[in-house]
Scaffold this active site. Structure first.
Site, PDB file in Angstrom:
ATOM      1  N   TRP A   1     -30.978  11.320  89.635  1.00  0.00           N
ATOM      2  CA  TRP A   1     -31.676  10.994  88.368  1.00  0.00           C
ATOM      3  C   TRP A   1     -32.991  11.115  88.221  1.00  0.00           C
ATOM      4  CZ3 TRP A   1     -27.034   8.367  90.290  1.00  0.00           C
ATOM      5  CH2 TRP A   1     -25.820   8.756  89.460  1.00  0.00           C
TER       6      TRP A   1
ATOM      7  N   ARG B   1     -23.499   0.726  94.523  1.00  0.00           N
ATOM      8  CA  ARG B   1     -22.347   1.335  94.008  1.00  0.00           C
ATOM      9  C   ARG B   1     -21.116   0.735  94.387  1.00  0.00           C
ATOM     10  NH1 ARG B   1     -19.538   6.632  95.610  1.00  0.00           N
ATOM     11  NH2 ARG B   1     -18.327   7.116  93.572  1.00  0.00           N
TER      12      ARG B   1
ATOM     13  N   HIS C   1     -18.500  -0.725  91.715  1.00  0.00           N
ATOM     14  CA  HIS C   1     -17.171  -0.416  91.807  1.00  0.00           C
ATOM     15  C   HIS C   1     -16.117  -1.306  92.295  1.00  0.00           C
ATOM     16  CE1 HIS C   1     -17.354   4.159  91.050  1.00  0.00           C
ATOM     17  NE2 HIS C   1     -18.447   3.719  90.552  1.00  0.00           N
TER      18      HIS C   1
ATOM     19  N   HIS D   1     -28.506   3.796  87.538  1.00  0.00           N
ATOM     20  CA  HIS D   1     -28.835   5.076  87.699  1.00  0.00           C
ATOM     21  C   HIS D   1     -30.132   5.636  88.224  1.00  0.00           C
ATOM     22  CE1 HIS D   1     -24.825   6.711  85.556  1.00  0.00           C
ATOM     23  NE2 HIS D   1     -24.657   5.908  86.316  1.00  0.00           N
TER      24      HIS D   1
END
Length: 311
Positions: A178, A34, A38, A162
């Site tokens: 998830w 992540r 990002h 995910h």
């Protein structure tokens, strides 16, 4: 301390640091992915601004974006590696950590090149609002990803990330994993998205997510969840065929994910024939690393009314 440009030594130390029994599901891999995502996903094709070059998340203007809530932990976990290899830039370290984590968790090899240079100040930090908002739908996904230069197939492939990690109510406002094994890279996200009966649920945070509660699950077993943006993938007529293809063919998904993640972490970077980055924001020029920061995680500021994001 390793020799300058000894990226293999850095790779080994990242891989060795991934196991963390007292953090989330026992691995730092998902938060490293992540962080790489990002730090790169702020790119704007039209203005050629943002992206992984510069490591703008070191500054409050970007690191304090509510969309980056929780990533202070990922950055802090990498500080011991930065201390051991002070020559590496944060922008290279963050993207390399994501690539190493994906492979270590069973995912594909991701092509990666070093050479990113850290910003010397926050004057070129991209504006907030460029990262996805998980509460939205297909139009929002296209608005965000088309801005970076991705097409519909690439949007679906990248969202397959995910398969890793979970949401936290105190970060994104959403809560839960998830998939059943959130530290193992696979195509389970797509399979579950299509196969399970997802029901909307309003959370205490005010957000709505979709959940599946297994009737045969143990009493303390948390339900799986999907974001509104995830649900849009299986209902949109252009996204849905790719969801179906990736659910059926893991090798195809791995191949496409490898290509699109490699593209993501290279957005906005221009290299010469030798692979050297030529468009650096560092006024000093060359491969210059920012000094090490604190090992203590400091969270982003949260401004009321700003959208939360978790993709």
């Amino acid at each position: 301390m390793s020799k300058i440009m000894d990226y293999e030594a850095v790779r080994k130390d990242i891989a060795a640091a991934l196991k963390k029994p007292d953090y989330d599901d026992g691995s730092l891999g998902p938060v490293f992915v992540r962080l790489a995502w990002h730090s790169s996903g702020t790119y704007d094709l039209e203005s050629d601004t943002g992206g992984s070059n510069g490591a703008g998340m070191r500054y409050e203007a970007e690191g304090g974006d509510p969309a980056n809530a929780g990533l202070q932990h990922g950055r802090a976990f990498l500080e011991p590696i930065k201390e051991k290899h002070p020559w590496i830039t944060y922008s290279d370290l963050w993207t390399l950590a994501g690539v190493v984590a994906i492979k270590a968790m069973g995912g594909p090899d991701i092509p990666w090149q070093g050479g990113r240079t850290d910003m010397v100040d926050d004057s070129k930090v991209p504006p907030r609002g460029r990262l996805p908002d998980g509460t939205q739908g297909a139009d929002h996904l296209r608005f965000i990803f088309y801005r970076m230069g991705f097409n519909d197939q690439e949007i679906v492939a990248l969202t397959g990330g995910h398969n890793l990690g979970r949401c936290h109510g105190d970060r994104s406002g959403f809560e839960g994993p998830w998939v059943t094994n959130p530290t193992r890279f696979s195509n389970s996200f797509f399979k579950l998205l299509l196969e399970l009966d997802w029901k909307p649920r309003k959370l205490a945070t005010g957000m709505t997510q979709f959940v599946y509660e297994d009737p045969d699950a143990e009493e303390d077993e948390e339900p799986l969840m999907m974001l509104p943006t995830d649900m849009a993938l299986k209902t949109d007529p252009s996204f849905a065929p790719w969801v179906e293809k990736y659910a059926k063919d893991k090798d195809l998904f791995f191949d496409h994910f490898s290509k699109v993640f490699a593209k993501l972490i290279e957005l906005g970077i221009q290299r010469d024939a030798q692979g050297t980055i030529t468009n650096t924001d560092n006024k000093m020029g060359g491969y210059t690393s920012a000094p090490k920061k604190s090992n203590v995680a400091t969270g982003p500021s949260k401004s009321k009314g700003e959208p939360r994001a978790r993709l």
